[in-house]
Scaffold this active site. Structure first.
Site, PDB file in Angstrom:
ATOM      1  N   ASN A 137       0.874  -1.174   0.000  1.00 47.98           N
ATOM      2  CA  ASN A 137       0.000   0.000   0.000  1.00 47.98           C
ATOM      3  C   ASN A 137       0.913   1.226   0.000  1.00 47.98           C
ATOM      4  O   ASN A 137       1.504   1.561   1.015  1.00 47.98           O
ATOM      5  CB  ASN A 137      -0.880  -0.043   1.259  1.00 47.98           C
ATOM      6  N   TRP A 138       1.006   1.857  -1.166  1.00 45.01           N
ATOM      7  CA  TRP A 138       1.960   2.970  -1.295  1.00 45.01           C
ATOM      8  C   TRP A 138       1.432   4.256  -0.637  1.00 45.01           C
ATOM      9  O   TRP A 138       2.170   5.225  -0.500  1.00 45.01           O
ATOM     10  CB  TRP A 138       2.263   3.230  -2.782  1.00 45.01           C
ATOM     11  N   LYS A 139       0.169   4.273  -0.290  1.00 46.02           N
ATOM     12  CA  LYS A 139      -0.436   5.472   0.312  1.00 46.02           C
ATOM     13  C   LYS A 139      -0.163   6.690  -0.576  1.00 46.02           C
ATOM     14  O   LYS A 139      -0.078   6.553  -1.796  1.00 46.02           O
ATOM     15  CB  LYS A 139       0.060   5.655   1.748  1.00 46.02           C
ATOM     16  N   HIS A 190      -9.303   1.072   4.891  1.00 47.64           N
ATOM     17  CA  HIS A 190      -8.009   1.249   5.556  1.00 47.64           C
ATOM     18  C   HIS A 190      -8.185   2.194   6.739  1.00 47.64           C
ATOM     19  O   HIS A 190      -8.972   3.143   6.680  1.00 47.64           O
ATOM     20  CB  HIS A 190      -6.972   1.802   4.574  1.00 47.64           C
ATOM     21  N   GLU A 230      -6.594   4.586   7.803  1.00 45.41           N
ATOM     22  CA  GLU A 230      -6.422   6.019   7.524  1.00 45.41           C
ATOM     23  C   GLU A 230      -7.676   6.603   6.879  1.00 45.41           C
ATOM     24  O   GLU A 230      -7.995   7.785   7.080  1.00 45.41           O
ATOM     25  CB  GLU A 230      -5.173   6.228   6.649  1.00 45.41           C
ATOM     26  N   GLU A 252      -5.154  -4.914  10.674  1.00 45.40           N
ATOM     27  CA  GLU A 252      -4.103  -3.915  10.871  1.00 45.40           C
ATOM     28  C   GLU A 252      -4.362  -3.149  12.169  1.00 45.40           C
ATOM     29  O   GLU A 252      -5.113  -2.165  12.173  1.00 45.40           O
ATOM     30  CB  GLU A 252      -4.089  -2.929   9.704  1.00 45.40           C
ATOM     31  N   GLY A 282       2.750   2.259  10.713  1.00 46.68           N
ATOM     32  CA  GLY A 282       3.703   3.355  10.533  1.00 46.68           C
ATOM     33  C   GLY A 282       4.431   3.743  11.797  1.00 46.68           C
ATOM     34  O   GLY A 282       5.085   4.785  11.845  1.00 46.68           O
ATOM     35  N   SER A 315       3.661  -2.126  10.276  1.00 47.57           N
ATOM     36  CA  SER A 315       5.117  -2.197  10.450  1.00 47.57           C
ATOM     37  C   SER A 315       5.697  -3.562  10.073  1.00 47.57           C
ATOM     38  O   SER A 315       6.614  -4.054  10.737  1.00 47.57           O
ATOM     39  CB  SER A 315       5.506  -1.803  11.879  1.00 47.57           C
ATOM     40  N   GLY A 363       3.070  -1.075   4.221  1.00 48.84           N
ATOM     41  CA  GLY A 363       3.095   0.343   3.877  1.00 48.84           C
ATOM     42  C   GLY A 363       4.516   0.799   3.590  1.00 48.84           C
ATOM     43  O   GLY A 363       5.037   0.629   2.489  1.00 48.84           O
ATOM     44  N   GLY A 364       5.174   1.339   4.604  1.00 49.74           N
ATOM     45  CA  GLY A 364       6.494   1.934   4.437  1.00 49.74           C
ATOM     46  C   GLY A 364       7.498   1.042   3.715  1.00 49.74           C
ATOM     47  O   GLY A 364       8.220   1.509   2.817  1.00 49.74           O
TER      48      GLY A 364
HETATM   49  P1  PGA Z   1       3.088   0.331   7.591  1.00 53.79           P
HETATM   50  O1  PGA Z   1       1.619   0.513   6.980  1.00 53.79           O
HETATM   51  O2  PGA Z   1       3.632  -0.957   7.007  1.00 53.79           O
HETATM   52  O3  PGA Z   1       3.860   1.532   7.133  1.00 53.79           O
HETATM   53  O4  PGA Z   1       2.939   0.225   9.057  1.00 53.79           O
HETATM   54  C1  PGA Z   1       0.756  -0.565   6.823  1.00 53.79           C
HETATM   55  C2  PGA Z   1      -0.571  -0.118   6.262  1.00 53.79           C
HETATM   56  O5  PGA Z   1      -1.089   0.924   6.691  1.00 53.79           O
HETATM   57  O6  PGA Z   1      -1.151  -0.776   5.372  1.00 53.79           O
END
Ligand code: PGA
Length: 257
Positions: free
Chosen positions: A9-11, A95, A97, A166, A172, A212, A233-234
């Site tokens: 997930n590149w956000k 998600h 967010e 999640e 993050g 993470s 994500g990251g």
């Molecule tokens: P993260 O994000 O790996 O940066 O913690 C995961 C996500 O929100 O899908």
């Protein structure tokens, strides 16, 4: 046997040249089928060029969001039809967010899930508790409630749904759920799927862990019997770290036989 899915997930990250370079590197590494499924979810404006970069490879394309209406006067929104049209096979829904910063709630998310499925997209439906929920012993209650986003999904349609667990406190933050916490939440979610859809659907549905996930914890997490993949994500923003997680997925898939 559930096939592991490693999803990035590149956000709201990476400009076009960076995203294309990353997707080209992934496509070069996984030019045909891989032992695990691989998915990347770039931002809307770059779906088309990145779709072109990965076409024919084992890397699949997904979006991070959609709107439920098929078309019309919904300024700023993107329909499932449009996502399909630019080559997406997948879409993320719910998600944390989206829930936290854009106020998306289960009722709206249920419509989005249905719209994604109706347009032939596979849906990754995300759930996860906040730290305060966990501290208050409310994790399971929160997860059960969030599954209301699947209320309009039939047992047959569940073949095209993946659930992602999640925990919000792990996203993050660099803090990962322990393997026990992840496995426990996944077992709970699978139990919920069983009471909704029966044993066969619950056993066949993939449940991803996200929060993470990094190269150094991926193998341990993905080796858990009820962890069927990762939503990253990251660590999905760089070819070397995302590839290392995919490789951990391939190893975990072999271990699970
Ligand atoms: P993260 O994000 O790996 O940066 O913690 C995961 C996500 O929100 O899908």
């Amino acid at each position: 046997m559930r096939q592991i899915l490693v999803a990035g997930n590149w956000k709201m990250n990476l400009l076009q040249s960076q995203g294309v370079a990353l997707s080209q590197a992934l496509a070069a590494k996984y030019p045909s089928s891989a032992a695990v499924e691989i998915l990347i979810c770039p931002a809307f404006p770059y779906l088309s060029p990145i779709g072109t970069a990965v076409r024919g490879s084992a890397v699949q394309l997904g979006a991070q969001n959609l709107y439920f209406a098929p078309q019309g006067a919904f300024t700023g929104e993107v329909s499932g039809d449009m996502l399909k049209d630019v080559g997406c096979g997948w879409v993320l829904v719910g998600h944390s967010e989206r829930r936290q910063f854009f106020g998306e709630q289960d009722e709206l998310l249920a419509k989005k899930v249905s719209a994604g499925l109706a347009h032939g997209l596979k849906v990754i439906y995300c759930v996860g508790e906040q730290l305060a929920d966990r501290k208050a012993g409310q994790t399971e209650a929160v997860l059960a409630k969030q599954l209301a986003g699947l209320d309009q999904v039939s047992a047959e349609q569940m073949a095209n749904v993946v659930v992602a667990y999640e925990p919000m406190w792990a996203i993050g933050t660099g803090v990962t759920a322990t393997t026990e916490q992840a496995q426990q939440a996944h077992v709970f979610l699978r139990g919920q799927l069983k009471s909704r859809y029966g044993e066969a659907v619950a056993a066949a549905t993939r449940i991803l862990y996200g929060g993470s996930v990094k190269p150094d914890n991926a193998l341990e997490l993905l080796s858990q019997s009820d962890v069927d993949g990762a939503l990253v994500g990251g660590a999905a923003l760089k070819a070397d770290s995302f590839t290392a997680i995919i490789e951990a997925g391939i190893q975990a898939q072999t271990l699970k036989g």
